[in-house]
Design an enzyme around this catalytic site. Structure first.
Site, PDB file in Angstrom:
ATOM      1  N   THR A  92      10.790   1.952   9.324  1.00  0.00           N
ATOM      2  CA  THR A  92      10.174   1.670   8.665  1.00  0.00           C
ATOM      3  C   THR A  92       9.744  -0.321   9.202  1.00  0.00           C
ATOM      4  O   THR A  92       8.904  -0.427   8.076  1.00  0.00           O
ATOM      5  CB  THR A  92      11.788   0.581   8.300  1.00  0.00           C
ATOM      6  OG1 THR A  92      12.491   2.110   7.631  1.00  0.00           O
ATOM      7  CG2 THR A  92      11.449  -0.187   7.448  1.00  0.00           C
ATOM      8  N   HIS A 114       6.047   0.313   8.280  1.00  0.00           N
ATOM      9  CA  HIS A 114       5.549   0.225   6.680  1.00  0.00           C
ATOM     10  C   HIS A 114       5.523  -1.346   6.306  1.00  0.00           C
ATOM     11  O   HIS A 114       4.848  -1.995   5.757  1.00  0.00           O
ATOM     12  CB  HIS A 114       6.731   0.466   5.800  1.00  0.00           C
ATOM     13  CG  HIS A 114       6.622   2.204   5.882  1.00  0.00           C
ATOM     14  ND1 HIS A 114       5.697   2.561   4.979  1.00  0.00           N
ATOM     15  CD2 HIS A 114       7.681   3.236   5.844  1.00  0.00           C
ATOM     16  CE1 HIS A 114       5.759   4.381   4.568  1.00  0.00           C
ATOM     17  NE2 HIS A 114       6.435   3.895   5.384  1.00  0.00           N
TER      18      HIS A 114
END
EC number: 1.1.1.103
Length: 341
Positions: A40, A43
Site C-alpha cells: 500500500t 501505491h
C-alpha cells in the site's frame, strides 16, 4: 519529530518534520522502533489512481510497526509505560451493527492508519488503545513490525480447515508466501504457490512450500500430476489480484473446493462462472484481520515454531528510507524493515 510524509500529489515520499501527536483520553502514544514498508505504501509512493482518490495530502503514511508505549490516555486500562506493542491498522467505529456484534473487522466505517489518518512512519504514533496489541517477549522487533501483513496471511490461510488438504496459493508476494508457510505449518499436505517472479518464488522455497511454480515456464497440471494429485486443489488462496491466476485457480480446484480471496482484481475481471457453479465452489472475500483473534493466532504460530525470518530480506535505517522504497518497487525483495532507533 521526524516523519515520512506524502507531501505532494505526485510520485514520491518525503522526510519531514511534523509536530508530535496529541494523546486523547482513550489513546496510547507509541515511540516507534521499527516499521515495514507495505505494498500500500508503494501505491502511495507511486501516486496511482487509487492513491489519488484516497490519500489526503499532506499526511504521514505507514501502518506496519512495532514500538514502545510512552504515553497513556487517562481512560486507558490494561497498558503500562514500556509495553512493547504493534497495532491493528483498521480503526473501527464501535457503533455499527458489525462492531456491536463483535465482527469489528467488517466495520463499514473503518478508517485506515496511514491511509485516512496519520500513520506510523514517524518517531511517535497515537492510536486508540483498543487497537494496540502487546508483543510477547519471545517475538523479535523485526517480526513484530510485520504483524499487520502477517495478519492478512493468517486470516486468509485459516479461513478454512487445511489439515491434510492440497492448497494452491496464487501470488508469491510477501503475504502470499507467508500464507503458504502458515498452510504448511498447520498441516496441509501439498502447498503449491504460483507466480512469474523468480526472486519471490525462491523466497517461497526457503519458507518450505511443497512446490513453487513459475507459470511462465511450468504447467500447473503437470505439477499436480507430479505430486500425485488426481482431483484438484481442496483450498485456494488468491493473493495476486491477477485475472489469469484466478482463472487458473478455478480450472484446478476440486469440486466443492473453497477459495479465500485477498488479492484485489480489476473491477471488470471476467471469469467462467460455470466453473464456480458446476464445481460448487465457495469463494470468500478477505479484508484485514479478525480483531483480535487473528492477532493471537499470529503470535501463537510464531511461538509454535513458524519461521518467518526469510521473508525479511532488506533492513535500513530510516535515513536510508529511499533505498527501502527502491527495493520494494523493484519487485526483488520480500519485506523491507526500517529502523527508527
Amino acid at each position: 519529530m521526524k516523519a515520512l510524509s506524502k507531501l505532494k500529489a505526485e510520485e514520491g515520499i518525503w522526510m519531514t518534520d511534523v509536530p508530535e501527536p496529541e494523546v486523547g483520553h482513550n489513546d496510547l502514544l507509541i515511540k516507534i522502533r521499527k516499521t515495514a514498508i507495505c505494498g500500500t505504501d508503494v501505491h502511495i509512493y507511486n501516486w496511482d489512481e487509487w492513491s489519488q482518490k484516497t490519500i489526503p495530502v499532506p499526511m504521514v503514511v505507514g501502518h506496519e510497526y512495532v514500538g514502545e508505549v510512552v504515553g497513556i490516555g487517562q481512560e486507558v486500562r490494561g497498558f503500562k509505560i514500556g509495553d512493547r506493542v504493534s497495532g491493528e491498522g483498521h480503526i473501527t467505529c464501535g457503533h455499527c451493527r458489525n462492531c456491536r456484534a463483535g465482527r469489528t473487522h467488517l466495520c463499514r466505517n473503518t478508517i485506515g492508519v496511514g491511509v485516512n489518518r496519520p500513520g506510523c512512519f514517524a518517531e511517535y504514533l497515537v492510536i486508540p488503545a483498543f487497537n494496540a496489541f502487546k508483543i510477547p517477549d519471545n517475538i523479535s522487533d523485526d517480526l513484530a513490525s510485520i504483524f499487520d501483513p502477517f495478519g492478512n496471511a493468517v486470516h486468509t490461510a485459516l479461513s478454512f480447515d487445511l489439515v491434510g488438504e492440497d492448497v494452491l496459493v496464487s501470488g508469491a508476494g510477501p503475504i502470499g508466501v507467508m500464507a503458504a508457510a502458515v498452510a504448511k505449518h498447520v498441516g496441509a499436505r501439498n502447498v503449491v504457490i504460483t507466480d512469474v517472479n523468480e526472486y519471490r518464488l525462491e523466497l517461497a522455497r526457503k519458507m518450505g512450500v511443497t512446490r513453487a511454480v513459475n507459470v511462465a515456464k511450468e504447467n500447473l497440471n503437470d505439477v499436480m500430476a507430479e505430486l500425485g494429485m488426481t482431483e484438484g486443489f481442496d483450498v485456494g488462496l488468491e493473493m495476486s489480484g491477477a485475472p489469469p491466476a484466478f482463472r487458473s485457480m478455478l480450472d484446478t480446484m476440486n469440486h466443492g473446493g473453497r477459495i479465500a480471496m485477498l488479492g484485489i482484481p480489476p473491477s471488470d475481471m471476467s471469469i467462467d462462472w460455470t466453473k464456480v457453479i458446476f464445481k460448487g465452489l465457495f469463494i470468500k472475500g478477505i479484508y484485514g484481520r479478525e480483531m483480535f483473534e487473528t492477532w493471537y493466532k499470529m503470535a501463537a504460530l510464531i511461538q509454535s515454531g513458524l519461521d518467518l525470518s526469510p521473508i525479511i530480506t532488506h533492513r535500513f535505517g530510516i535515513d536510508d528510507f529511499q533505498k527501502g522504497f527502491d527495493a520494494m518497487r523493484s519487485g526483488q525483495s520480500g519485506k523491507v524493515v526500517l529502523s527508527w532507533d
